[in-house]
Design a protein around this motif. Structure first.
Motif, PDB file in Angstrom:
ATOM      1  N   ALA A 250      27.019  31.627  26.410  1.00 20.60           N
ATOM      2  CA  ALA A 250      28.173  32.106  27.180  1.00 20.60           C
ATOM      3  C   ALA A 250      28.371  33.603  26.984  1.00 20.60           C
ATOM      4  O   ALA A 250      28.701  34.328  27.928  1.00 20.60           O
ATOM      5  N   ALA A 251      28.162  34.084  25.751  1.00 17.80           N
ATOM      6  CA  ALA A 251      28.311  35.519  25.489  1.00 17.80           C
ATOM      7  C   ALA A 251      27.265  36.328  26.247  1.00 17.80           C
ATOM      8  O   ALA A 251      27.551  37.412  26.755  1.00 17.80           O
ATOM      9  N   LEU A 252      26.042  35.782  26.336  1.00 21.97           N
ATOM     10  CA  LEU A 252      24.988  36.458  27.095  1.00 21.97           C
ATOM     11  C   LEU A 252      25.376  36.560  28.564  1.00 21.97           C
ATOM     12  O   LEU A 252      25.269  37.620  29.181  1.00 21.97           O
ATOM     13  N   VAL A 253      25.850  35.454  29.129  1.00 19.93           N
ATOM     14  CA  VAL A 253      26.267  35.461  30.528  1.00 19.93           C
ATOM     15  C   VAL A 253      27.414  36.443  30.736  1.00 19.93           C
ATOM     16  O   VAL A 253      27.425  37.227  31.695  1.00 19.93           O
ATOM     17  N   ALA A 254      28.388  36.423  29.823  1.00 22.69           N
ATOM     18  CA  ALA A 254      29.544  37.320  29.948  1.00 22.69           C
ATOM     19  C   ALA A 254      29.122  38.786  29.900  1.00 22.69           C
ATOM     20  O   ALA A 254      29.643  39.619  30.646  1.00 22.69           O
ATOM     21  N   SER A 255      28.172  39.127  29.034  1.00 20.24           N
ATOM     22  CA  SER A 255      27.726  40.513  28.944  1.00 20.24           C
ATOM     23  C   SER A 255      27.003  40.941  30.210  1.00 20.24           C
ATOM     24  O   SER A 255      27.107  42.086  30.640  1.00 20.24           O
ATOM     25  N   LEU A 256      26.285  40.014  30.841  1.00 18.79           N
ATOM     26  CA  LEU A 256      25.601  40.330  32.092  1.00 18.79           C
ATOM     27  C   LEU A 256      26.591  40.443  33.245  1.00 18.79           C
ATOM     28  O   LEU A 256      26.383  41.239  34.168  1.00 18.79           O
ATOM     29  N   LEU A 257      27.663  39.674  33.184  1.00 19.15           N
ATOM     30  CA  LEU A 257      28.715  39.818  34.195  1.00 19.15           C
ATOM     31  C   LEU A 257      29.257  41.237  34.173  1.00 19.15           C
ATOM     32  O   LEU A 257      29.446  41.873  35.197  1.00 19.15           O
ATOM     33  N   LYS A 258      29.499  41.728  32.976  1.00 20.41           N
ATOM     34  CA  LYS A 258      30.024  43.092  32.856  1.00 20.41           C
ATOM     35  C   LYS A 258      28.998  44.104  33.322  1.00 20.41           C
ATOM     36  O   LYS A 258      29.307  45.034  34.063  1.00 20.41           O
ATOM     37  N   ALA A 259      27.736  43.902  32.917  1.00 17.72           N
ATOM     38  CA  ALA A 259      26.713  44.871  33.250  1.00 17.72           C
ATOM     39  C   ALA A 259      26.427  44.922  34.743  1.00 17.72           C
ATOM     40  O   ALA A 259      26.052  45.954  35.283  1.00 17.72           O
ATOM     41  N   ASN A 260      26.610  43.805  35.447  1.00 19.77           N
ATOM     42  CA  ASN A 260      26.273  43.750  36.858  1.00 19.77           C
ATOM     43  C   ASN A 260      27.466  43.911  37.779  1.00 19.77           C
ATOM     44  O   ASN A 260      27.321  43.882  38.988  1.00 19.77           O
ATOM     45  N   SER A 261      28.680  44.035  37.198  1.00 16.33           N
ATOM     46  CA  SER A 261      29.848  44.215  38.048  1.00 16.33           C
ATOM     47  C   SER A 261      29.767  45.578  38.728  1.00 16.33           C
ATOM     48  O   SER A 261      29.257  46.538  38.180  1.00 16.33           O
ATOM     49  N   ASP A 262      30.241  45.647  39.982  1.00 16.57           N
ATOM     50  CA  ASP A 262      30.224  46.906  40.711  1.00 16.57           C
ATOM     51  C   ASP A 262      31.391  46.927  41.673  1.00 16.57           C
ATOM     52  O   ASP A 262      32.353  46.178  41.510  1.00 16.57           O
ATOM     53  N   ALA A 263      31.332  47.777  42.661  1.00 10.43           N
ATOM     54  CA  ALA A 263      32.462  47.906  43.585  1.00 10.43           C
ATOM     55  C   ALA A 263      32.645  46.683  44.469  1.00 10.43           C
ATOM     56  O   ALA A 263      33.605  46.592  45.223  1.00 10.43           O
ATOM     57  N   ASN A 264      31.713  45.731  44.391  1.00  8.64           N
ATOM     58  CA  ASN A 264      31.808  44.532  45.232  1.00  8.64           C
ATOM     59  C   ASN A 264      31.981  43.264  44.408  1.00  8.64           C
ATOM     60  O   ASN A 264      31.596  42.182  44.836  1.00  8.64           O
ATOM     61  N   GLY A 265      32.520  43.380  43.235  1.00  7.26           N
ATOM     62  CA  GLY A 265      32.788  42.189  42.439  1.00  7.26           C
ATOM     63  C   GLY A 265      31.661  41.861  41.475  1.00  7.26           C
ATOM     64  O   GLY A 265      30.920  42.733  41.018  1.00  7.26           O
ATOM     65  N   VAL A 320      41.474  47.891  43.392  1.00 10.86           N
ATOM     66  CA  VAL A 320      41.200  47.058  42.226  1.00 10.86           C
ATOM     67  C   VAL A 320      40.775  45.666  42.678  1.00 10.86           C
ATOM     68  O   VAL A 320      39.792  45.102  42.182  1.00 10.86           O
ATOM     69  N   ALA A 321      41.515  45.104  43.639  1.00 17.23           N
ATOM     70  CA  ALA A 321      41.187  43.772  44.150  1.00 17.23           C
ATOM     71  C   ALA A 321      39.767  43.736  44.695  1.00 17.23           C
ATOM     72  O   ALA A 321      38.992  42.806  44.401  1.00 17.23           O
ATOM     73  N   ALA A 322      39.381  44.742  45.476  1.00 12.58           N
ATOM     74  CA  ALA A 322      38.045  44.782  46.065  1.00 12.58           C
ATOM     75  C   ALA A 322      36.970  44.882  44.987  1.00 12.58           C
ATOM     76  O   ALA A 322      35.933  44.204  45.056  1.00 12.58           O
ATOM     77  N   ARG A 323      37.215  45.714  43.972  1.00 17.86           N
ATOM     78  CA  ARG A 323      36.236  45.879  42.903  1.00 17.86           C
ATOM     79  C   ARG A 323      36.073  44.597  42.085  1.00 17.86           C
ATOM     80  O   ARG A 323      35.037  44.392  41.448  1.00 17.86           O
ATOM     81  N   LEU A 324      37.088  43.759  42.095  1.00 17.90           N
ATOM     82  CA  LEU A 324      37.022  42.487  41.379  1.00 17.90           C
ATOM     83  C   LEU A 324      36.490  41.365  42.260  1.00 17.90           C
ATOM     84  O   LEU A 324      36.365  40.222  41.810  1.00 17.90           O
ATOM     85  N   GLY A 325      36.182  41.681  43.525  1.00 16.13           N
ATOM     86  CA  GLY A 325      35.597  40.679  44.404  1.00 16.13           C
ATOM     87  C   GLY A 325      36.571  39.918  45.271  1.00 16.13           C
ATOM     88  O   GLY A 325      36.212  38.896  45.857  1.00 16.13           O
ATOM     89  N   TYR A 326      37.819  40.400  45.385  1.00 16.67           N
ATOM     90  CA  TYR A 326      38.820  39.741  46.219  1.00 16.67           C
ATOM     91  C   TYR A 326      38.862  40.417  47.595  1.00 16.67           C
ATOM     92  O   TYR A 326      39.169  41.606  47.693  1.00 16.67           O
ATOM     93  N   ALA A 327      38.580  39.643  48.647  1.00 19.55           N
ATOM     94  CA  ALA A 327      38.670  40.188  50.001  1.00 19.55           C
ATOM     95  C   ALA A 327      40.123  40.384  50.411  1.00 19.55           C
ATOM     96  O   ALA A 327      40.444  41.292  51.183  1.00 19.55           O
ATOM     97  N   ASP A 328      41.011  39.543  49.886  1.00 14.10           N
ATOM     98  CA  ASP A 328      42.434  39.605  50.220  1.00 14.10           C
ATOM     99  C   ASP A 328      43.230  40.009  48.979  1.00 14.10           C
ATOM    100  O   ASP A 328      43.254  39.265  47.985  1.00 14.10           O
ATOM    101  N   PRO A 329      43.886  41.177  48.985  1.00 16.79           N
ATOM    102  CA  PRO A 329      44.668  41.606  47.813  1.00 16.79           C
ATOM    103  C   PRO A 329      45.732  40.595  47.400  1.00 16.79           C
ATOM    104  O   PRO A 329      46.090  40.530  46.221  1.00 16.79           O
ATOM    105  N   ALA A 330      46.231  39.821  48.362  1.00 14.06           N
ATOM    106  CA  ALA A 330      47.255  38.820  48.023  1.00 14.06           C
ATOM    107  C   ALA A 330      46.695  37.769  47.070  1.00 14.06           C
ATOM    108  O   ALA A 330      47.403  37.285  46.175  1.00 14.06           O
ATOM    109  N   ASN A 331      45.435  37.408  47.231  1.00 12.65           N
ATOM    110  CA  ASN A 331      44.810  36.434  46.317  1.00 12.65           C
ATOM    111  C   ASN A 331      44.679  37.029  44.920  1.00 12.65           C
ATOM    112  O   ASN A 331      44.855  36.339  43.906  1.00 12.65           O
TER     113      ASN A 331
END
Length: 354
Positions: A250-265, A320-331
């Motif tokens: 799980a820690a390996l997956v979590a570290s890759l999530l951080k490393a691969n995050s970008d402006a599109n989630g 911030v919402a877009a960078r986290l992968g949310y198409a709708d800021p309300a979500n």
């Protein structure tokens, strides 16, 4: 002249493997309770239980402790709560590291101990010593970004070091004997702590402390050579296990999530599985074996990153919402309220730096 650093390199990006001693979250709960807030509320969404905190040698994941810190600051409304934590710390709560400091011959020896083994109690920080004529400088360096909890951790470590010095060799005879350094500007919340702390200077090149050699060289009343040797051996064993311990999947997956995050989630489960050269079924099965799922890891990463961006950047809530992968800021707003109990706008007003 700098003191030598340990050659081994513990993993600092592992948010999910237990690494934070339970003595710290327990003290945090006590601080929150004394401020009139519910200490149990700190455990919400952390998967930390009372039974885990009651284990004498227990450890909790760094991400869980970070969530507890963020919630504690929100509940108390005190952005300098790390100072209160540091003021309540005693060497005995630091395990073998504390015992080694207590039984060292002098304050300088205790500082060397802190410099070598700080990662045992604060996995995302290391400390270095620089000796200059009649002074010794202690500097903190981040092994990995700590985001919104950075100020709390630095306050806690440095104020705790000052308190530990008083307990080991007594109070300084002159205010210049121990000076705390913080790299940022003085926060408004510091006013209520000023009279309880050593001389403190802000807008410094780095976080740390400037200590006179005359003060640091004082003998420690509880010095015991044999006990110190045993404690040193115990610290070395702990440090070796810390360095060599396997990283959870799980820690390996979590570290890759951080490393691969970008402006599109964040990457999808399919993309993550391809990144790891396994099937999505294997990915799901291995996470399930650790009591987790992919969506939980993404939400945990989103929660930390959202709080970091809201408190330390000027991105709009929509950005911030877009960078986290949310198409709708309300979500995003609904999710953030679930994570923290506040809307993104309210959280930003309460925590934004700058």
């Amino acid at each position: 002249m700098r003191a030598p650093r340990p050659t081994s390199q513990p993993n600092a990006t592992d948010l999910h493997t237990p690494s934070v001693p339970v003595s710290y979250p327990r003290l945090l709960q006590q601080v929150v309770q004394d401020r009139g807030a519910d200490p149990i509320a700190l455990l919400t969404d952390t998967r930390v239980t009372k039974e885990m905190l009651d284990a004498p040698d227990g450890l909790i994941p760094a991400y869980a402790y970070a969530l507890m810190i963020l919630r504690a600051v929100q509940l108390t409304g005190d952005a300098c709560l790390g100072c209160e934590m540091g003021l309540r710390m005693a060497p005995t709560m630091h395990g073998n590291l504390g015992l080694l400091c207590l039984t060292s011959a002098t304050g300088v020896e205790a500082l060397h101990t802190v410099s070598r083994f700080l990662r045992l109690v604060s996995p995302f920080l290391e400390a270095s010593l620089t000796f200059k004529s009649t002074r010794v400088l202690i500097s903190l360096q981040e092994i990995a970004p700590m985001g919104a909890v950075r100020s709390f951790i630095h306050q806690c470590v440095m104020v705790g070091l000052a308190r530990g010095g008083r307990m080991l060799v007594g109070p300084p005879s002159d205010k210049s004997d121990f000076i705390l350094h913080f790299s940022g500007p003085e926060p408004a919340c510091f006013a209520k702590y000023r009279d309880r702390l050593p001389l403190t200077q802000f807008n410094q090149p780095r976080d740390g402390a400037d200590v006179s050699m005359s003060y640091a060289s004082l003998p420690i009343a509880l010095s015991d050579q044999l006990t110190a040797k045993k404690a040193s051996m115990a610290c070395e064993r702990e440090f070796a296990r810390f360095n060599q311990g396997s990283v959870s999947f799980a820690a390996l997956v979590a570290s890759l999530l951080k490393a691969n995050s970008d402006a599109n989630g964040y990457p999808s489960m399919d993309k993550m599985a391809r990144r790891l050269s396994i099937s999505t079924r294997t990915l799901t099965r291995r996470l399930d074996a650790e009591g987790l799922n992919f969506s939980q890891l993404v939400d945990e990463r989103r929660c930390v990153d959202a709080q970091l961006m809201l408190s330390q950047t000027d991105f709009s809530v929509g950005e911030v919402a877009a960078r986290l992968g949310y198409a709708d800021p309300a979500n995003f707003t609904r999710a953030f309220r679930k994570w923290t109990g506040k809307t993104p706008s309210i959280y930003r007003r309460e925590t934004h730096v700058g």
